[in-house]
Design a protein around this motif. Structure first.
Motif, short mmCIF file in Angstrom:
data_model
loop_
_atom_site.label_atom_id
_atom_site.label_comp_id
_atom_site.label_asym_id
_atom_site.label_seq_id
_atom_site.Cartn_x
_atom_site.Cartn_y
_atom_site.Cartn_z
N THR A 6 -10.74 81.73 -67.80
CA THR A 6 -11.55 82.73 -67.52
C THR A 6 -11.06 83.06 -66.06
O THR A 6 -10.81 82.07 -65.29
CB THR A 6 -13.02 82.23 -67.37
OG1 THR A 6 -13.10 81.42 -66.45
CG2 THR A 6 -13.49 81.84 -68.76
N LEU A 7 -11.28 84.24 -65.63
CA LEU A 7 -10.82 84.78 -64.35
C LEU A 7 -11.59 84.34 -63.31
O LEU A 7 -11.17 83.88 -62.18
CB LEU A 7 -10.68 86.28 -64.28
CG LEU A 7 -9.91 86.75 -63.04
CD1 LEU A 7 -8.51 86.18 -63.04
CD2 LEU A 7 -9.79 88.15 -63.03
N LEU A 8 -12.93 83.95 -63.71
CA LEU A 8 -13.87 83.26 -62.47
C LEU A 8 -13.63 82.03 -62.29
O LEU A 8 -13.38 81.59 -60.89
CB LEU A 8 -15.34 83.56 -63.04
CG LEU A 8 -16.27 83.13 -61.74
CD1 LEU A 8 -16.35 84.21 -60.78
CD2 LEU A 8 -17.79 83.35 -62.51
N GLY A 9 -12.94 81.39 -63.11
CA GLY A 9 -12.53 80.04 -63.08
C GLY A 9 -11.29 79.82 -62.30
O GLY A 9 -11.33 78.99 -61.55
N LEU A 10 -10.53 80.99 -62.47
CA LEU A 10 -9.31 81.12 -61.40
C LEU A 10 -9.64 81.39 -60.03
O LEU A 10 -9.21 80.89 -59.11
CB LEU A 10 -8.38 82.41 -62.04
CG LEU A 10 -7.26 82.73 -61.10
CD1 LEU A 10 -6.09 81.77 -60.96
CD2 LEU A 10 -6.55 84.06 -61.80
N ILE A 11 -10.47 82.39 -59.77
CA ILE A 11 -10.89 82.51 -58.63
C ILE A 11 -11.58 81.26 -57.82
O ILE A 11 -11.35 81.07 -56.58
CB ILE A 11 -12.03 83.61 -58.49
CG1 ILE A 11 -11.57 85.03 -59.10
CG2 ILE A 11 -12.86 83.88 -57.20
CD1 ILE A 11 -12.61 85.95 -59.53
N VAL A 53 1.12 91.80 -61.30
CA VAL A 53 0.51 92.75 -60.26
C VAL A 53 -0.28 91.96 -59.20
O VAL A 53 -0.20 92.29 -57.99
CB VAL A 53 -0.04 93.81 -60.81
CG1 VAL A 53 -1.91 93.51 -61.43
CG2 VAL A 53 -0.50 94.95 -59.59
N ILE A 54 -0.82 90.86 -59.53
CA ILE A 54 -1.69 89.84 -58.93
C ILE A 54 -0.62 88.87 -57.98
O ILE A 54 -0.65 88.77 -56.79
CB ILE A 54 -2.64 89.01 -59.79
CG1 ILE A 54 -3.53 89.70 -60.48
CG2 ILE A 54 -3.13 87.77 -58.94
CD1 ILE A 54 -4.51 89.00 -61.17
N ASN A 67 -5.43 100.13 -54.13
CA ASN A 67 -4.71 100.96 -54.50
C ASN A 67 -4.06 100.65 -56.00
O ASN A 67 -3.93 101.35 -56.84
CB ASN A 67 -4.13 101.85 -53.79
CG ASN A 67 -4.74 103.05 -52.90
OD1 ASN A 67 -4.96 103.86 -53.28
ND2 ASN A 67 -5.33 102.31 -51.78
N LYS A 68 -3.25 99.54 -55.83
CA LYS A 68 -2.48 98.90 -56.77
C LYS A 68 -3.12 98.45 -58.07
O LYS A 68 -2.97 98.84 -59.21
CB LYS A 68 -1.38 98.09 -56.45
CG LYS A 68 -0.57 98.66 -55.47
CD LYS A 68 0.52 97.52 -54.87
CE LYS A 68 1.62 98.02 -54.04
NZ LYS A 68 2.62 96.90 -53.52
N ILE A 69 -4.35 97.83 -57.92
CA ILE A 69 -5.14 97.29 -58.93
C ILE A 69 -6.20 98.66 -59.36
O ILE A 69 -5.95 98.48 -60.75
CB ILE A 69 -6.39 96.46 -58.31
CG1 ILE A 69 -5.38 94.95 -57.90
CG2 ILE A 69 -7.52 95.97 -59.27
CD1 ILE A 69 -4.92 94.30 -59.08
N ASN A 70 -6.22 99.57 -58.68
CA ASN A 70 -6.77 100.52 -59.47
C ASN A 70 -6.08 101.43 -60.18
O ASN A 70 -6.61 101.79 -61.27
CB ASN A 70 -7.55 101.57 -58.05
CG ASN A 70 -8.52 102.57 -58.76
OD1 ASN A 70 -9.45 102.77 -59.27
ND2 ASN A 70 -7.82 104.07 -58.43
N SER A 116 -10.19 91.00 -60.18
CA SER A 116 -8.49 90.99 -59.85
C SER A 116 -8.38 91.02 -58.38
O SER A 116 -7.72 90.34 -57.66
CB SER A 116 -7.97 92.00 -60.61
OG SER A 116 -7.86 91.97 -62.01
N LEU A 117 -9.28 91.83 -57.56
CA LEU A 117 -9.18 91.97 -56.17
C LEU A 117 -9.44 90.70 -55.52
O LEU A 117 -9.08 90.39 -54.50
CB LEU A 117 -10.00 93.23 -55.74
CG LEU A 117 -9.33 94.56 -56.05
CD1 LEU A 117 -10.32 95.57 -55.57
CD2 LEU A 117 -7.98 94.81 -55.22
N ILE A 118 -10.61 89.91 -56.07
CA ILE A 118 -10.96 88.77 -55.38
C ILE A 118 -9.89 87.80 -55.61
O ILE A 118 -9.55 86.97 -54.73
CB ILE A 118 -12.09 88.29 -56.02
CG1 ILE A 118 -13.26 89.06 -55.59
CG2 ILE A 118 -12.42 86.80 -55.65
CD1 ILE A 118 -14.99 88.77 -56.22
N SER A 119 -9.21 87.91 -56.68
CA SER A 119 -8.00 86.97 -56.79
C SER A 119 -6.87 87.10 -55.94
O SER A 119 -6.02 86.35 -55.82
CB SER A 119 -7.42 86.82 -58.56
OG SER A 119 -6.91 87.89 -58.69
#
Length: 221
Positions: A6-11, A53-54, A67-70, A116-119
């Motif tokens: 999960t991405l939250l776990g990654l964060i 991208v990350i 801008n890149k994530i969007n 994604s932006l938080i990561s």
């Protein structure tokens, strides 16, 4: 090390142990194998690009990152409503589910961009999910907003209008309320708004975060 799906776990890991190896732990061979078994080879290709991208933009400034994530999600994910995609009137997908399906509605776009932006190291206090009314279509809508500073008009990341613009330049959006992991705010066109306590308006968000924290397998629906 136990793989985290999960991405939250990654964060949480990035906050505690900020390094590129943490991202590699998340985007592991086991992760790609599981993703491919559930969603197919095209999903793996999308996830590889998501990883890239990350990884490639960790040292960029905030403006470049948003801008890149969007751009990434607006071009990688195709819009589809919850009922046809999930068989439910309202379902908030995790970023893994959205990337896996390659489809999502406005909430899914905003949620995937948020995590994604938080990561990428964006301060969570600068980000909020905002419910609005899209006046052109006259329907409820969700966007992600980014505050460069508390006193400035936030920038809007939207799947309807792909260009990142200040909220003051989006007269087609009527703010309703905004929220993030810290709470719920009544939204204003400019400024932070007024925090609301004990609101039931973010039950879908709370459910999503709980699912991600628990690492339940339906993050791979």
């Amino acid at each position: 090390m136990k793989h985290i799906y999960t991405l939250l776990g990654l964060i949480f890991l990035i906050i505690a142990y900020p390094s590129s190896s943490t991202l590699d732990d998340f985007f592991s061979a086991d992760f790609y194998q599981k993703l491919t078994s559930v969603y197919g080879e095209k999903a793996k290709k999308r996830a590889v690009k998501w990883h890239e991208v990350i990884i490639d933009n960790q040292t960029d400034n905030d403006w470049s990152k948003i801008n890149k994530i969007n751009y990434f999600f607006n071009n990688m994910i195709r819009y589809e409503d919850d009922l046809s995609l999930w068989g439910k009137k309202d379902y908030w997908a995790s970023p893994v589910e959205t990337v896996g399906r390659g489809k999502g509605d406005c909430e899914d776009f905003a949620i995937a961009k948020y995590f994604s932006l938080i990561s990428l190291g964006i301060d969570p206090n600068k980000l909020r999910l905002m419910y609005v009314r899209q006046l052109t279509l006259n329907q409820p809508h969700m966007v992600l907003i980014y505050f460069e500073s508390p006193k400035q008009s936030p920038f809007v990341l939207d799947n309807y209008n792909a260009k990142v613009l200040p909220a003051s330049k989006r007269p087609d959006l009527k703010p309703i309320y905004s929220f993030n992991a810290q709470g719920l705010w009544l939204a204003k066109a400019k400024g932070l708004g007024t925090k609301v306590k004990n609101s039931k308006g973010v039950s879908a968000w709370n459910n999503l975060v709980q699912r991600i924290e628990q690492g339940e397998m339906h993050t791979f629906n």
